[in-house]
Design a protein around this motif. Structure first.
Motif, short mmCIF file in Angstrom:
data_model
loop_
_atom_site.label_atom_id
_atom_site.label_comp_id
_atom_site.label_asym_id
_atom_site.label_seq_id
_atom_site.Cartn_x
_atom_site.Cartn_y
_atom_site.Cartn_z
N PRO A 197 1.15 -1.35 0.40
CA PRO A 197 -0.09 0.45 -0.29
C PRO A 197 1.33 1.33 -0.02
CG PRO A 197 -0.75 -1.63 1.29
CD PRO A 197 0.08 -2.36 0.92
N LYS A 198 2.07 1.11 0.77
CA LYS A 198 3.09 2.25 0.83
C LYS A 198 3.31 2.45 -0.72
CE LYS A 198 6.27 4.54 3.65
NZ LYS A 198 7.66 4.18 5.00
N GLU A 199 3.39 1.24 -1.23
CA GLU A 199 4.52 1.95 -2.28
C GLU A 199 2.76 2.43 -3.38
OE1 GLU A 199 8.05 -1.28 -2.25
OE2 GLU A 199 5.79 -2.32 -3.05
N ALA A 200 1.75 1.73 -3.76
CA ALA A 200 1.12 2.19 -4.86
C ALA A 200 0.79 4.03 -4.16
CB ALA A 200 -0.11 1.71 -4.48
N VAL A 201 0.54 4.05 -2.96
CA VAL A 201 0.44 5.43 -2.72
C VAL A 201 1.32 5.98 -3.51
CG1 VAL A 201 0.42 7.65 -1.48
CG2 VAL A 201 -1.41 5.74 -0.68
N ALA A 202 2.85 5.80 -3.22
CA ALA A 202 3.90 6.69 -3.63
C ALA A 202 3.90 6.69 -5.32
CB ALA A 202 4.97 5.85 -2.67
N VAL A 203 3.46 6.16 -6.05
CA VAL A 203 3.86 5.78 -7.29
C VAL A 203 2.85 6.85 -7.44
CG1 VAL A 203 2.94 4.15 -9.51
CG2 VAL A 203 4.49 3.19 -7.22
N ILE A 204 1.43 6.48 -6.99
CA ILE A 204 -0.18 7.42 -8.01
C ILE A 204 0.89 8.61 -7.80
CG2 ILE A 204 -2.66 7.58 -7.83
CD1 ILE A 204 -1.22 5.37 -8.73
N ASN A 205 0.78 9.37 -6.67
CA ASN A 205 0.72 10.59 -5.82
C ASN A 205 1.80 11.58 -6.69
OD1 ASN A 205 -1.44 10.41 -4.17
ND2 ASN A 205 -0.76 10.29 -2.32
N SER A 206 3.16 10.78 -6.79
CA SER A 206 3.83 10.94 -7.55
C SER A 206 4.35 11.46 -9.06
CB SER A 206 5.54 10.27 -6.98
OG SER A 206 6.15 10.41 -5.68
#
Length: 436
Positions: free
Chosen positions: A7-16
């Motif tokens: 989940p932390k990676e998914a947030v980082a990918v989408i937001n960035s």
């Protein structure tokens, strides 16, 4: 499916990516079309693990994925137990200076030191404490002191002496002051003196600007500056390897800012520093160090302002004469990044759709055909051939998904015709995308 994404990676990918920047974590889930480069990089990491040092130049046109590639290399290197660090060249951060700009680059590097358990940076303190604990344990063994007692303040001189002995054996230039600062960090660590520990960390990160202040706070007479910062990086490399890490990898992005230095003499001094580092690494004067530098073709090949304007670098960095677009040599110092094909971009957008759905716990009604139509619409717009970059395609796609998620009743076909292609950098010639 991308079953292993966190989940932390998914947030980082989408937001960035929605903001037009490369995520610090999770890039392995959106890596397409770079398998040959990654395979070559893995071989380079093996060489560095075995004590060699390398400098690699990642060269590509604007939007070809240089910054993304560096972040992907971080992920690969962290899994291979490397300490990694990232910094960008800017008008205020460069390799050579006499006014603090080289020191500013050093400080940025040390601020962003990362390990696998702290991939987002800020890992320097954890590394120092790990090294100190190992030194404490060795001291206890040498003097037959129980580990339960070695942390007592009475044994501080023994550990301090061991720290200095170890550092003197590890380091060359600046080792005494480097060891003294580490001793002060140890004292703060053992005596629970938070201010002393902070001051020592400040010194090691190059944040002292006055020798007087350093002497008053720590008793260390010298400070890290524009002239000696590279020696300190080499000292840290040896320190990290002594802890048990495979090596130290430093990524330096936005090298176009060296190309843009207005004064010819200063620009040449920076290129001279690159040559010095290059020679150090390939002549075996330093071990377990890997430096990646990312820049545009102009930065490399322009014979008036680029690296090729410095003859000694040109002779070292010219491409293999037998290399072609279809036959690549990934072992050479310069690796030129080719633009992603349409097929690779299609796969990338499919992966992003899965990550988006995972992140928002939804299932947006966008099929493979819809992605193909989206791409055709983007690539056929006026100006796409000259100005369209993968970043623009990705942001447009994520923006469309975001609107559809928040407005489920809207017809998805309406968005495809509303997209506009913009030139992200009118001063730079952008990627020429192949036809489908």
């Amino acid at each position: 499916m991308l079953n292993d994404i966190k989940p932390k990676e998914a947030v980082a990918v989408i937001n960035s990516l929605s903001s037009g920047v490369v995520p610090k974590i999770g890039v392995q889930h959106i890596a397409v079309g770079r398998s040959a480069e990654v395979d070559a990089f893995l071989k380079a990491l093996e060489d560095v693990k075995n004590g060699h040092s390398l400098v690699k130049f990642w060269i590509g046109d604007f939007g070809s994925g240089k910054s993304f590639m560096l972040h992907l290399l971080n992920t690969v290197a962290l899994k291979q137990k490397f300490v990694v660090a990232n910094a960008d060249f800017t008008p205020e951060k460069r390799l050579y200076a006499s006014d603090g700009k080289a020191l500013a680059l050093y400080t940025a590097i040390m601020d962003n030191v990362a390990i696998q358990t702290k991939p987002e940076g800020g890992a320097l303190a954890a590394l120092l404490e790990k090294w100190i604990e190992q030194t404490i344990q060795k001291t206890a063994e040498e003097h037959n002191i129980p580990l339960s007692n070695i942390h007592q303040a009475d044994n501080l001189p023994l550990v301090r002496k061991k720290i200095m002995q170890t550092i003197n054996a590890l380091t060359d230039v600046g080792g005494f002051d480097f060891g003294l600062a580490l001793s002060k960090y140890y004292e703060g660590y053992i005596l629970d003196d938070e201010q002393l520990r902070k001051n020592a960390l400040r010194w090691l990160k190059g944040e002292y600007r006055s020798k007087l202040e350093s002497r008053q706070d720590l008793g260390v007479r010298e400070i890290i500056n524009d002239a000696n910062y590279y020696d300190m990086l080499k000292n840290f490399c040896k320190l990290f390897v002594s802890i048990g890490y495979s090596g130290f990898m430093i990524n330096l992005d936005e090298a176009i800012n060296l190309y843009k230095i207005s004064t010819g003499v200063m620009r040449e001094k920076n290129y001279e520093k690159i040559l010095s580092i290059y020679n150090d690494c390939f002549q075996g004067k330093v071990s377990n160090l890997l430096i990646n530098i990312a820049g545009t073709r102009e930065f490399l090949e322009n014979e008036r302002r680029g690296l090729f304007s410095y003859q000694a670098l040109k002779t070292r960095l010219e491409s293999n004469q037998f290399e072609t677009a279809g036959v690549r040599d990934f072992s050479q110092p310069v690796l030129k990044l080719m633009p992603l094909s349409h097929t690779e971009i299609f796969v990338l957008l499919q992966n992003l759709k899965q990550i988006f759905d995972f992140n928002y716990k939804t299932n947006i009604d966008v099929t493979a055909l819809d992605i193909q139509l989206f791409m055709e619409d983007m690539f056929n717009k006026p100006g796409a051939k000259e100005f369209l970059t993968p970043r623009e395609v990705i942001r447009g796609f994520l923006n469309m998904l975001s609107i559809m998620r928040q407005n489920p009743g809207l017809d998805k076909r309406r968005f495809i015709g509303d997209l506009e292609v913009k030139n992200e950098d009118p001063d730079v010639s952008l990627v020429d995308i192949d036809e489908l």
